[in-house]
Design a protein around this motif. Sequence first.
Motif, PDB file in Angstrom:
ATOM      1  N   UNK A   1       0.849  -1.193   0.000  1.00  0.00           N
ATOM      2  CA  UNK A   1       0.000   0.000   0.000  1.00  0.00           C
ATOM      3  C   UNK A   1       0.885   1.243   0.000  1.00  0.00           C
ATOM      4  N   UNK A   2       0.529   2.185  -0.851  1.00  0.00           N
ATOM      5  CA  UNK A   2       1.306   3.408  -0.942  1.00  0.00           C
ATOM      6  C   UNK A   2       1.196   4.181   0.369  1.00  0.00           C
ATOM      7  N   UNK A   3       2.325   4.598   0.893  1.00  0.00           N
ATOM      8  CA  UNK A   3       2.330   5.329   2.158  1.00  0.00           C
ATOM      9  C   UNK A   3       1.789   6.735   1.926  1.00  0.00           C
ATOM     10  N   UNK A   4       0.863   7.138   2.796  1.00  0.00           N
ATOM     11  CA  UNK A   4       0.280   8.470   2.680  1.00  0.00           C
ATOM     12  C   UNK A   4       1.335   9.518   3.034  1.00  0.00           C
ATOM     13  N   UNK A   5       1.444  10.516   2.185  1.00  0.00           N
ATOM     14  CA  UNK A   5       2.419  11.580   2.409  1.00  0.00           C
ATOM     15  C   UNK A   5       1.870  12.556   3.442  1.00  0.00           C
ATOM     16  N   UNK A   6       2.650  12.812   4.476  1.00  0.00           N
ATOM     17  CA  UNK A   6       2.250  13.785   5.510  1.00  0.00           C
ATOM     18  C   UNK A   6       2.898  15.116   5.182  1.00  0.00           C
ATOM     19  N   UNK A   7       2.077  16.155   5.219  1.00  0.00           N
ATOM     20  CA  UNK A   7       2.610  17.501   5.005  1.00  0.00           C
ATOM     21  C   UNK A   7       2.819  18.162   6.360  1.00  0.00           C
ATOM     22  N   UNK A   8       3.497  19.288   6.359  1.00  0.00           N
ATOM     23  CA  UNK A   8       3.702  20.038   7.590  1.00  0.00           C
ATOM     24  C   UNK A   8       2.363  20.443   8.209  1.00  0.00           C
ATOM     25  N   UNK A   9       1.384  20.793   7.373  1.00  0.00           N
ATOM     26  CA  UNK A   9       0.055  21.162   7.867  1.00  0.00           C
ATOM     27  C   UNK A   9      -0.532  20.003   8.672  1.00  0.00           C
ATOM     28  N   UNK A  10      -0.427  18.799   8.146  1.00  0.00           N
ATOM     29  CA  UNK A  10      -0.948  17.624   8.849  1.00  0.00           C
ATOM     30  C   UNK A  10      -0.238  17.414  10.181  1.00  0.00           C
ATOM     31  N   UNK A  11       1.067  17.621  10.194  1.00  0.00           N
ATOM     32  CA  UNK A  11       1.830  17.466  11.441  1.00  0.00           C
ATOM     33  C   UNK A  11       1.408  18.517  12.478  1.00  0.00           C
ATOM     34  N   UNK A  12       1.168  19.748  12.033  1.00  0.00           N
ATOM     35  CA  UNK A  12       0.723  20.813  12.947  1.00  0.00           C
ATOM     36  C   UNK A  12      -0.653  20.470  13.516  1.00  0.00           C
ATOM     37  N   UNK A  13      -1.561  20.004  12.665  1.00  0.00           N
ATOM     38  CA  UNK A  13      -2.899  19.637  13.124  1.00  0.00           C
ATOM     39  C   UNK A  13      -2.828  18.493  14.133  1.00  0.00           C
ATOM     40  N   UNK A  14      -2.013  17.492  13.848  1.00  0.00           N
ATOM     41  CA  UNK A  14      -1.865  16.361  14.765  1.00  0.00           C
ATOM     42  C   UNK A  14      -1.285  16.807  16.103  1.00  0.00           C
ATOM     43  N   UNK A  15      -0.271  17.665  16.053  1.00  0.00           N
ATOM     44  CA  UNK A  15       0.345  18.154  17.288  1.00  0.00           C
ATOM     45  C   UNK A  15      -0.654  18.937  18.136  1.00  0.00           C
ATOM     46  N   UNK A  16      -1.606  19.603  17.467  1.00  0.00           N
ATOM     47  CA  UNK A  16      -2.626  20.385  18.177  1.00  0.00           C
ATOM     48  C   UNK A  16      -3.821  19.521  18.587  1.00  0.00           C
ATOM     49  N   UNK A  17      -3.797  18.245  18.202  1.00  0.00           N
ATOM     50  CA  UNK A  17      -4.900  17.343  18.540  1.00  0.00           C
ATOM     51  C   UNK A  17      -6.178  17.613  17.749  1.00  0.00           C
ATOM     52  N   UNK A  18      -6.029  18.177  16.560  1.00  0.00           N
ATOM     53  CA  UNK A  18      -7.193  18.506  15.728  1.00  0.00           C
ATOM     54  C   UNK A  18      -7.435  17.380  14.729  1.00  0.00           C
ATOM     55  N   UNK A  19      -8.627  16.773  14.778  1.00  0.00           N
ATOM     56  CA  UNK A  19      -8.928  15.717  13.810  1.00  0.00           C
ATOM     57  C   UNK A  19      -9.116  16.289  12.406  1.00  0.00           C
ATOM     58  N   UNK A  20      -8.617  15.553  11.415  1.00  0.00           N
ATOM     59  CA  UNK A  20      -8.756  15.975  10.020  1.00  0.00           C
ATOM     60  C   UNK A  20      -8.791  14.735   9.138  1.00  0.00           C
ATOM     61  N   UNK A  21      -9.278  14.932   7.933  1.00  0.00           N
ATOM     62  CA  UNK A  21      -9.260  13.875   6.932  1.00  0.00           C
ATOM     63  C   UNK A  21      -8.417  14.377   5.762  1.00  0.00           C
ATOM     64  N   UNK A  22      -7.359  13.653   5.405  1.00  0.00           N
ATOM     65  CA  UNK A  22      -6.550  14.074   4.258  1.00  0.00           C
ATOM     66  C   UNK A  22      -7.233  13.697   2.938  1.00  0.00           C
ATOM     67  N   UNK A  23      -7.049  14.521   1.941  1.00  0.00           N
ATOM     68  CA  UNK A  23      -7.560  14.250   0.596  1.00  0.00           C
ATOM     69  C   UNK A  23      -6.441  14.566  -0.383  1.00  0.00           C
ATOM     70  N   UNK A  24      -6.350  13.755  -1.412  1.00  0.00           N
ATOM     71  CA  UNK A  24      -5.367  14.021  -2.455  1.00  0.00           C
ATOM     72  C   UNK A  24      -6.091  14.131  -3.781  1.00  0.00           C
ATOM     73  N   UNK A  25      -5.769  15.164  -4.522  1.00  0.00           N
ATOM     74  CA  UNK A  25      -6.382  15.395  -5.824  1.00  0.00           C
ATOM     75  C   UNK A  25      -5.523  14.694  -6.871  1.00  0.00           C
ATOM     76  N   UNK A  26      -6.132  13.856  -7.687  1.00  0.00           N
ATOM     77  CA  UNK A  26      -5.351  13.203  -8.746  1.00  0.00           C
ATOM     78  C   UNK A  26      -4.955  14.252  -9.796  1.00  0.00           C
ATOM     79  N   UNK A  27      -3.682  14.541  -9.866  1.00  0.00           N
ATOM     80  CA  UNK A  27      -3.200  15.582 -10.784  1.00  0.00           C
ATOM     81  C   UNK A  27      -2.480  14.963 -11.976  1.00  0.00           C
ATOM     82  N   UNK A  28      -2.623  15.596 -13.097  1.00  0.00           N
ATOM     83  CA  UNK A  28      -1.817  15.268 -14.269  1.00  0.00           C
ATOM     84  C   UNK A  28      -1.331  16.600 -14.824  1.00  0.00           C
ATOM     85  N   UNK A  29      -0.443  16.515 -15.782  1.00  0.00           N
ATOM     86  CA  UNK A  29       0.069  17.779 -16.332  1.00  0.00           C
ATOM     87  C   UNK A  29      -1.025  18.578 -17.025  1.00  0.00           C
ATOM     88  N   UNK A  30      -2.129  17.918 -17.378  1.00  0.00           N
ATOM     89  CA  UNK A  30      -3.245  18.599 -18.036  1.00  0.00           C
ATOM     90  C   UNK A  30      -4.316  19.046 -17.051  1.00  0.00           C
TER      91      UNK A  30
END
Length: 165
Positions: free
Chosen positions: A5-34
């Motif tokens: 399974x592809x490991x979910x990429x954590x961004x700094x925003x996600x780390x800040x939210x986790x450190x603050x104890x704020x629940x969130x749901x990550x979403x990734x937009x499927x991007x292409x060059x177009x």
Amino acid sequence: MAKQKEKEEKTNVMRVLEAAGIPYTPHQIPLSKDSPLDGVSAAALLGKPPEQVFKTLVTQGPKGEHFVFVIPVAETLDLKKAAKAAGVKSVTMLPQKQLFPLTGYVHGGCSPVGMSKAFPTYFAEEVILVDTMLCSAGKIGHQVELRPNDLIALVGGEIADLIVS
């Protein structure tokens, strides 16, 4: 052999939210060059209504001070209303080339969470109409979904009338 399974990429925003104890749901937009990178297209790719997805805009005041405005992706920031909310005579959009040095974020990946420096932050009053909101997770194509009150409290934000009527 089973595909790992592809490991979910954590961004700094996600780390800040986790450190603050704020629940969130990550979403990734499927991007292409177009892929279009505008917020309304992002909302559609996420299967969310545009009124639930917010963009983060950075402005500059007359004395060089900076302000952050978080508004629905389909809306336009009213600069006069923004200045009034910030208590200054006027604001102008920050030139794109100054965004990364000032905030640590690139255009299209700017989040109100985890900027290089904390700036006064204002949320469009429409934010109270949604149970959860999505905003950039600090990287193009990455979003976090969370309760508006959690985000507003985290960044010390205020709610104001900000969009063009």
